[in-house]
Design an enzyme around this catalytic site. Structure first.
Site, mmCIF file in Angstrom:
data_model
loop_
_atom_site.group_PDB
_atom_site.id
_atom_site.type_symbol
_atom_site.label_atom_id
_atom_site.label_comp_id
_atom_site.label_asym_id
_atom_site.label_seq_id
_atom_site.Cartn_x
_atom_site.Cartn_y
_atom_site.Cartn_z
ATOM 1 N N CYS A 2 5.429 1.274 -11.477
ATOM 2 C CA CYS A 2 5.600 2.702 -11.786
ATOM 3 C C CYS A 2 4.335 3.288 -12.426
ATOM 4 O O CYS A 2 3.557 2.575 -13.058
ATOM 5 C CB CYS A 2 6.766 2.976 -12.748
ATOM 6 N N ARG A 27 1.019 2.989 -7.619
ATOM 7 C CA ARG A 27 1.794 2.088 -8.479
ATOM 8 C C ARG A 27 3.275 2.070 -8.114
ATOM 9 O O ARG A 27 4.053 1.296 -8.663
ATOM 10 C CB ARG A 27 1.648 2.527 -9.948
ATOM 11 N N TRP A 74 8.584 2.586 -8.833
ATOM 12 C CA TRP A 74 8.738 1.442 -7.931
ATOM 13 C C TRP A 74 9.981 0.720 -8.431
ATOM 14 O O TRP A 74 9.975 0.142 -9.511
ATOM 15 C CB TRP A 74 7.495 0.556 -8.015
ATOM 16 N N ASN A 100 7.883 2.428 -17.718
ATOM 17 C CA ASN A 100 7.299 1.523 -16.717
ATOM 18 C C ASN A 100 7.430 0.112 -17.263
ATOM 19 O O ASN A 100 6.915 -0.178 -18.340
ATOM 20 C CB ASN A 100 5.817 1.886 -16.515
ATOM 21 N N GLY A 101 8.146 -0.758 -16.544
ATOM 22 C CA GLY A 101 8.314 -2.140 -17.014
ATOM 23 C C GLY A 101 9.746 -2.590 -16.800
ATOM 24 O O GLY A 101 10.467 -2.008 -15.973
ATOM 25 N N GLU A 479 -6.613 -14.841 3.879
ATOM 26 C CA GLU A 479 -6.769 -13.453 3.445
ATOM 27 C C GLU A 479 -6.641 -12.501 4.644
ATOM 28 O O GLU A 479 -6.031 -11.435 4.537
ATOM 29 C CB GLU A 479 -8.122 -13.288 2.727
ATOM 30 N N LYS A 483 -3.847 -9.521 4.885
ATOM 31 C CA LYS A 483 -4.183 -8.111 5.110
ATOM 32 C C LYS A 483 -3.380 -7.550 6.272
ATOM 33 O O LYS A 483 -2.823 -6.467 6.212
ATOM 34 C CB LYS A 483 -5.656 -7.971 5.454
ATOM 35 N N GLU A 486 0.346 -7.127 5.353
ATOM 36 C CA GLU A 486 0.600 -6.067 4.372
ATOM 37 C C GLU A 486 0.609 -4.676 4.978
ATOM 38 O O GLU A 486 1.446 -3.869 4.629
ATOM 39 C CB GLU A 486 -0.504 -6.069 3.301
ATOM 40 N N HIS A 502 -0.876 -30.136 13.581
ATOM 41 C CA HIS A 502 0.220 -30.795 12.861
ATOM 42 C C HIS A 502 1.493 -29.946 12.822
ATOM 43 O O HIS A 502 2.359 -30.179 11.991
ATOM 44 C CB HIS A 502 -0.215 -31.146 11.437
ATOM 45 N N LYS A 601 0.526 -1.395 -5.943
ATOM 46 C CA LYS A 601 -0.836 -1.870 -6.202
ATOM 47 C C LYS A 601 -0.880 -2.889 -7.322
ATOM 48 O O LYS A 601 -1.558 -3.895 -7.230
ATOM 49 C CB LYS A 601 -1.728 -0.672 -6.543
HETATM 50 O O1 M6R Z 1 -4.463 -6.897 -9.547
HETATM 51 P P1 M6R Z 1 -4.423 -8.313 -9.054
HETATM 52 O O2 M6R Z 1 -5.686 -8.740 -8.395
HETATM 53 O O3 M6R Z 1 -4.003 -9.285 -10.108
HETATM 54 O O4 M6R Z 1 -3.295 -8.312 -7.926
HETATM 55 C C1 M6R Z 1 -2.880 -9.505 -7.313
HETATM 56 C C2 M6R Z 1 -2.072 -9.240 -6.070
HETATM 57 O O5 M6R Z 1 -0.898 -8.544 -6.387
HETATM 58 C C3 M6R Z 1 -2.858 -8.440 -5.023
HETATM 59 O O6 M6R Z 1 -4.026 -9.100 -4.657
HETATM 60 C C4 M6R Z 1 -1.997 -8.192 -3.756
HETATM 61 O O7 M6R Z 1 -1.800 -9.392 -3.081
HETATM 62 C C5 M6R Z 1 -2.696 -7.155 -2.875
HETATM 63 N N1 M6R Z 1 -1.712 -6.298 -2.296
HETATM 64 C C6 M6R Z 1 -3.496 -7.761 -1.786
HETATM 65 O O8 M6R Z 1 -3.997 -6.874 -0.853
#
Ligand code: M6R
Length: 606
Positions: A2, A27, A74, A100-101, A479, A483, A486, A502, A601
């Site tokens: 949030c 957020r 969120w 937020n939390g 990675e 990407k 996501e 394997h 984020k």
């Molecule tokens: O802010 P941080 O780097 O600690 O965040 C970690 C992950 O939540 C973050 O890398 C997430 O996987 C992203 N959406 C990747 O694109």
């Protein structure tokens, strides 16, 4: 998660709140709401859906007032609907809060509040805060918030206002909260970009801080009421840097910012005269025997690259954990361990808690972090900032390459200091590191980007994708798959190339695109064998190859060429190609790249 904002001053609050929330939607964007003191009464407007829904409503039903609070959600407890949206008010509407939390003991608190006659409207954990404050209130809002927060367990950034007081009370534990100090006006937000159009003087509130804001002053104290002094930090980010700057999305803008971000990460640390790396660390490079790297998501993959680099160059045993597992697996940590947390936001709760766990056992700690003043930076012994600048796109791009760059710097520094990296190899790697911003710039040339776009569009309607890579580029494959998942929602798996036989080889048929990172490497021949294994089973190979390659590209269906560099620094160049592949796939499918579904984020809940 949030995003929260607060304002008190001479301006109309609605404009400031909506403007701030628009910078915080990364957020969370399940619902949005604001509350404004319209002169002796507080009016709340809130809606499920993105901020634009709320904006639309406010255009037809204006709110006038110069004190207000706002929230973009969120969802954790309770569906993302109008009722669960924040702000939450007491039954008489006099007190309004945003949060937020997570309030971990909310159920017990809710039951006892209900037993005392309180009526709850929402399913949220946050609403207990409003009722607790109401019970504790007898004319002094600050005291009531303090009494309430002593009863709750969990994480909070909370902002509270009362119809009868021209003041805002806010507090934080775990969840971030920054205060903007203006002239005759004060601001609050979860993150700096929300406040940049109004002030550059910021106070980063610490865990356990409570602040009372009036137009012209503020007072910070702990939960016992003891006054505290917090430094005012001048933020020199360009407000423009937090905006899209002409790009269609933040993610694309951030992909293109990588040459600059890498320049900031790397170049200021390379000393041309001596060919050494200079890091602004107090850490004694000889004071630990093992390294434990802890992170989540993309930062975790940067950690895996770091493991490879540190073990190769500094010959120190390294293990890498996802933070959410680390805390609970009783890790073997001792004072001769260096625990490195990697994080863009510096606020990811899993990583923050894992850091605390490592500290409990006496580990020395180092943060590889982007966000200045974030929670992790205050809890580690030392911080190696990656200096990537604000990253808004939910899918991390420039922070990843800068994290890898910072890990490269760290590995070089450790290797030189511990005598495991000879001068000739060190100098060659430093030279390659110095070239990285230019090579990434070159990777982003119009022709290369157009070619990646064409490949992305060709395979955009695939159901699944497989990514393969070896050695230091095996995390690159992971990675790349993350990407794509996501932002395009295409199912993607990643494997170390040698592992394919394997098990995952069973997935291969003519519908499966397989991205193989096959850039210059000592093991390229083995990777080419893997490419042939995919082709033999009808899979479609998209090979990422170094400029000038004639081997791997011969066996691929599609070839993406990237600038040639040394293998150990190649993960940075290769990641850029995979970011673009994911980006254009998502674009071809019409996805909301900056706000992918179900994601946020900064993940500040466990
Ligand atoms: O802010 P941080 O780097 O600690 O965040 C970690 C992950 O939540 C973050 O890398 C997430 O996987 C992203 N959406 C990747 O694109």
């Amino acid at each position: 998660m949030c995003g929260i904002v607060g304002y008190i001053g001479p301006r109309q609050a609605v404009g400031v709140l909506l403007d701030g929330l628009s910078k915080l939607e990364y957020r969370g964007y399940d619902s949005a709401g604001i509350a404004v003191n319209t002169g002796g009464a507080i009016e709340v407007r809130k809606n499920a859906g993105m901020l634009k829904v709320l904006k639309g409503e406010l255009e037809t039903q204006a709110l006038n007032g110069t004190l207000g609070i706002g929230h973009t959600r969120w969802a954790t407890h309770g569906k993302p609907n109008d009722v669960n949206a924040h702000p939450h008010a007491t039954e008489d509407g006099q007190i309004v809060i945003i949060h937020n939390g997570i309030i971990e003991n909310y159920l017990a608190l809710k039951e006892s509040l209900q037993a005392r006659g309180h009526k709850f409207l929402s399913e949220t954990d946050s609403e207990v805060l409003a009722h607790l404050i109401e019970e504790a209130y007898s004319g002094d809002l600050e005291a009531a918030v303090r009494t309430t927060l002593r009863q709750v367990r969990g994480a909070y950034g909370i902002v509270v206002t009362h119809a009868a007081h021209r003041e805002i009370v806010a507090a934080r534990t775990v969840s971030p909260l920054v205060m903007g100090v203006g002239v005759g006006e004060m601001f609050l937000a979860s993150d700096v970009p929300a406040l940049l159009p109004y002030t550059r003087e910021m106070v980063f509130l610490h865990d356990g801080d409570l602040v009372v804001l009036h137009e012209g002053d503020y007072f910070i104290s702990d939960l016992e009421g003891n006054a505290l002094t917090r430094e005012v930090t001048h933020i020199d980010w360009d407000a423009e840097a937090a905006e899209k700057g002409g790009f269609e999305t933040f993610m694309l803008k951030e992909i293109y910012e990588q040459p600059q971000a890498l320049t900031n990460t790397l170049l200021g640390r390379l000393v041309d005269e001596t060919g050494e790396v200079e890091l602004e660390l107090n850490l004694d490079p000889g004071s630990f025997k093992r390294i434990s790297i802890i992170a989540c998501g993309t930062a975790f993959y940067a950690g895996l690259v770091g493991e490879y680099l540190i073990e190769q160059l500094a010959r120190i045993p390294v293990e890498v954990d996802v933070a959410s597992e680390y805390r609970y697996r009783q890790p073997l940590v001792s004072p001769d361990t260096l625990a490195i947390v990697i994080s863009q936001s510096g606020e990811t709760i899993d990583t923050l808690e894992a850091l605390r766990e490592a500290k409990k056992y006496g580990a020395k700690t180092l943060g590889v972090i982007n966000a200045k003043g974030s929670s992790m930076t205050r809890e580690v012994d030392d911080t190696l900032y990656i200096h990537a600048g604000p990253e808004i796109g939910v899918a991390s791009t420039k922070a990843y390459t800068s994290m890898v760059g910072a890990m490269l710097m760290l590995a070089l520094w450790l290797g030189r200091a511990r005598g495991t990296l000879d001068a000739a190899r060190g100098t060659a790697l430093l030279k390659a590191a110095r070239e990285l911003p230019r090579l990434v710039e070159e990777s982003l040339s119009e022709a290369r980007v157009a070619q990646i776009k064409a490949v992305a569009e060709k395979y955009a309607h695939s159901r699944d994708y497989l990514f393969l890579g070896r050695g230091v580029n095996s995390p690159t494959a992971f990675e790349g798959a993350l990407k794509l998942k996501e932002i395009s929602y295409i199912h993607a798996e990643a494997y170390a190339a040698g592992e394919m036989k394997h098990g995952p080889i069973a997935l291969i048929d003519e519908t499966l695109p397989v991205v193989v990172v096959a850039t210059d490497s000592e093991l390229l021949e083995k990777t080419i064998s893997n490419i042939q294994e995919v082709r033999a089973r009808g899979g479609k190979v998209i090979a990422i190859v170094s400029d000038g390659d004639t081997d791997a590209s011969r066996h691929a269906d599609d070839v993406i060429r990237v600038p040639r560099t040394l293998e150990l620094v190649s993960p940075i160049v290769n990641a850029v190609a995979l970011q673009l592949l994911a980006y254009f796939t998502a674009e071809a499918l019409g996805r909301d790249v900056d706000k992918p579904r179900n994601l946020a984020k900064s993940v500040t809940v466990e």
